[in-house]
Design an enzyme around this catalytic site. Structure first.
Site, PDB file in Angstrom:
ATOM      1  N   TYR A  28     -10.234   1.453   5.438  1.00  0.00           N
ATOM      2  CA  TYR A  28     -11.406   0.572   5.428  1.00  0.00           C
ATOM      3  C   TYR A  28     -12.727   1.323   5.305  1.00  0.00           C
ATOM      4  O   TYR A  28     -13.777   0.696   5.247  1.00  0.00           O
ATOM      5  CB  TYR A  28     -11.410  -0.339   6.659  1.00  0.00           C
TER       6      TYR A  28
ATOM      7  N   ASN B  32      -3.309  -5.946  -2.378  1.00  0.00           N
ATOM      8  CA  ASN B  32      -3.325  -6.983  -1.339  1.00  0.00           C
ATOM      9  C   ASN B  32      -4.607  -7.822  -1.342  1.00  0.00           C
ATOM     10  O   ASN B  32      -4.919  -8.462  -0.343  1.00  0.00           O
ATOM     11  CB  ASN B  32      -3.131  -6.343   0.035  1.00  0.00           C
TER      12      ASN B  32
ATOM     13  N   TYR C 276      -8.531 -12.841   2.526  1.00  0.00           N
ATOM     14  CA  TYR C 276      -8.328 -12.345   1.162  1.00  0.00           C
ATOM     15  C   TYR C 276      -6.954 -12.789   0.669  1.00  0.00           C
ATOM     16  O   TYR C 276      -6.101 -13.199   1.451  1.00  0.00           O
ATOM     17  CB  TYR C 276      -8.484 -10.822   1.112  1.00  0.00           C
TER      18      TYR C 276
ATOM     19  N   HIS D 262       0.880  -1.179   0.000  1.00  0.00           N
ATOM     20  CA  HIS D 262       0.000   0.000   0.000  1.00  0.00           C
ATOM     21  C   HIS D 262       0.914   1.224   0.000  1.00  0.00           C
ATOM     22  O   HIS D 262       1.692   1.416   0.936  1.00  0.00           O
ATOM     23  CB  HIS D 262      -0.936  -0.025   1.208  1.00  0.00           C
TER      24      HIS D 262
ATOM     25  N   HIS E  99       3.192  -3.327   6.606  1.00  0.00           N
ATOM     26  CA  HIS E  99       2.021  -2.429   6.510  1.00  0.00           C
ATOM     27  C   HIS E  99       1.927  -1.525   7.727  1.00  0.00           C
ATOM     28  O   HIS E  99       2.446  -1.841   8.791  1.00  0.00           O
ATOM     29  CB  HIS E  99       0.725  -3.249   6.459  1.00  0.00           C
TER      30      HIS E  99
ATOM     31  N   GLU F  83       2.014  -5.463  10.693  1.00  0.00           N
ATOM     32  CA  GLU F  83       1.072  -4.328  10.656  1.00  0.00           C
ATOM     33  C   GLU F  83       1.357  -3.475  11.889  1.00  0.00           C
ATOM     34  O   GLU F  83       1.186  -3.961  12.999  1.00  0.00           O
ATOM     35  CB  GLU F  83      -0.338  -4.914  10.727  1.00  0.00           C
TER      36      GLU F  83
ATOM     37  N   GLU G  72       1.512   3.695   3.045  1.00  0.00           N
ATOM     38  CA  GLU G  72       1.884   3.168   4.368  1.00  0.00           C
ATOM     39  C   GLU G  72       3.413   3.223   4.432  1.00  0.00           C
ATOM     40  O   GLU G  72       4.122   2.328   3.981  1.00  0.00           O
ATOM     41  CB  GLU G  72       1.333   1.746   4.534  1.00  0.00           C
TER      42      GLU G  72
HETATM   43  C1  LIG Z   1      -4.623  -1.295   6.803  1.00  0.00           C
HETATM   44  C2  LIG Z   1      -4.194  -2.406   5.901  1.00  0.00           C
HETATM   45  O1  LIG Z   1      -3.795  -2.179   4.783  1.00  0.00           O
HETATM   46  N1  LIG Z   1      -4.274  -3.649   6.377  1.00  0.00           N
HETATM   47  C3  LIG Z   1      -3.907  -4.816   5.593  1.00  0.00           C
HETATM   48  C4  LIG Z   1      -3.940  -6.038   6.443  1.00  0.00           C
HETATM   49  C5  LIG Z   1      -3.218  -7.187   5.812  1.00  0.00           C
HETATM   50  O2  LIG Z   1      -2.102  -6.992   5.343  1.00  0.00           O
HETATM   51  O3  LIG Z   1      -3.773  -8.295   5.815  1.00  0.00           O
HETATM   52  C6  LIG Z   1      -4.876  -4.961   4.410  1.00  0.00           C
HETATM   53  O4  LIG Z   1      -6.054  -4.640   4.547  1.00  0.00           O
HETATM   54  O5  LIG Z   1      -4.446  -5.398   3.352  1.00  0.00           O
HETATM   55 ZN   LIG Z   2      -1.593  -2.029   4.225  1.00  0.00          ZN
END
Ligand SMILES: CC(=O)N[C@@H](CC(=O)O)C(=O)O
Ligand SMILES: [Zn+2]
Length: 313
Positions: free
Chosen positions: A287, A69, A163, A20, A115, A177, A23
């Site tokens: 989110y 992701n 996911y 991301h 992240h 994270e 981040e």
């Molecule tokens: C805030 C964020 O990006 N969290 C990640 C969590 C992960 O890596 O599973 C995401 O949603 O992909």
């Molecule tokens: Zn992230």
């Protein structure tokens, strides 16, 4: 007699930043290590720092066309007709060709994917498989090294909510994270914690490859149960915000009847579940577009057999 799981040495390790692009802890650490690799070098391990979504990093945004992701599923990784693919799906296919292929013997052994969250989660490790004894042992080691700082473990293997992550192409995927950190900025405290997690992870891999046996362990994890959506008006506008008593209370116990949202006309909405849960990703900025106000989890204990490496030299 205690059972033991044996593995080949972990020789192919990647550290991903910029999955991301806004981040920034992972982005700046990976860019630093690309120039100064000594900090992450370990004997007989190929440790490869890598920026996964360079266009998104360039624009300092989460993604260009779609969330990188989320697209490492067989269908996206298989898609042809390159002209019509989103930037991230093309990128996922490339990443999979370099660090995967996902599910194959050639895939990287371990991928640490870095992240940040805007939520008050502290250092957090994300586990994708509760039967992966090697990764449970790795997390247990990191958690112990991080003490007295907390390092929580989030387990996401929910059949609907899991996911297809970037790290999932590795044999042992590790999500790192760290928060709270606003998008597009860098906080020194958050950066330090991420750096410590990476250091301990690499130290574990070195010890493991050198033949050290890690005895059976228990690991406390927070298992994903459900995502809670924002209350919305008919036109789609948000009708309530995270209640002040829940803000920054990631991992703390939330009991039925306790406040979770305040509506814009001043009413309190309470948690109406059956039993106590542990919220996390509370008020995560990324989110809102996914309509997730927070995630509720249940604290459980995982156990792992002792692990050691087969052909250690
Ligand atoms: C805030 C964020 O990006 N969290 C990640 C969590 C992960 O890596 O599973 C995401 O949603 O992909
Ligand atoms: Zn992230």
């Amino acid at each position: 007699m205690a059972d033991r799981t044996v593995y080949n040495p972990m020789r192919k390790v990647a550290i991903f930043g910029g999955t991301h692009g806004n981040e920034l802890s992972g982005v700046v650490l990976v860019n630093h290590w690309l120039k100064h690799g000594e900090e992450i070098a370990r004997p007989d391990i190929d440790v490869r720092p890598f920026i996964t979504n360079p266009e998104a990093v360039e624009k300092c945004t989460r993604y260009i066309d779609t969330d990188l992701n989320r697209v490492f599923d067989p269908e996206n990784l298989r898609k042809e007709n390159k002209l019509n693919l989103s930037y991230e799906v093309k990128r996922a296919q490339y990443i999979n060709s370099v660090f995967g292929p996902k599910g194959s013997d050639e895939a990287y052994d371990v991928i640490l994917d870095l992240h940040n969250t805007t939520a008050h989660m502290g250092a957090t490790l994300i586990l994708e498989n509760s039967r992966d004894d090697f990764t449970i042992q790795l997390f247990n080691y990191i958690k112990k090294c991080m003490a007295p700082l907390t390092c929580s473990v989030l387990l996401n293997e929910h059949p609907q909510l899991k996911y297809a992550t970037t790290r999932s192409i590795a044999k042992h995927p590790v999500g790192v994270e760290v928060g709270p950190q606003p998008q597009s900025i860098i906080r020194a405290d958050v950066l330090d914690k991420m750096r410590m997690v990476v250091k301990y992870a690499l130290d574990f891999l070195k010890d493991f490859n050198e033949g050290k046996e890690f005895p059976p362990c228990n690991l406390e994890v927070y298992k994903v149960l459900e995502n809670v959506a924002y209350p919305r008006k008919e036109n789609g506008d948000i009708a309530a915000v995270i209640h002040k008593n829940l803000q920054d209370q990631d991992w703390k116990e939330l009991n039925p009847g306790e406040p979770i949202f305040s509506t814009l006309d001043g009413k309190t909405i309470t948690y109406e579940g059956e039993c106590a849960v542990h919220p996390t990703f509370v008020n995560e900025a990324a989110y809102y577009e996914k309509n997730q106000a927070f995630t509720i989890t249940q604290k459980i204990l995982l156990t792992a057999q002792s692990v050691r490496c087969i052909n250690s030299k």
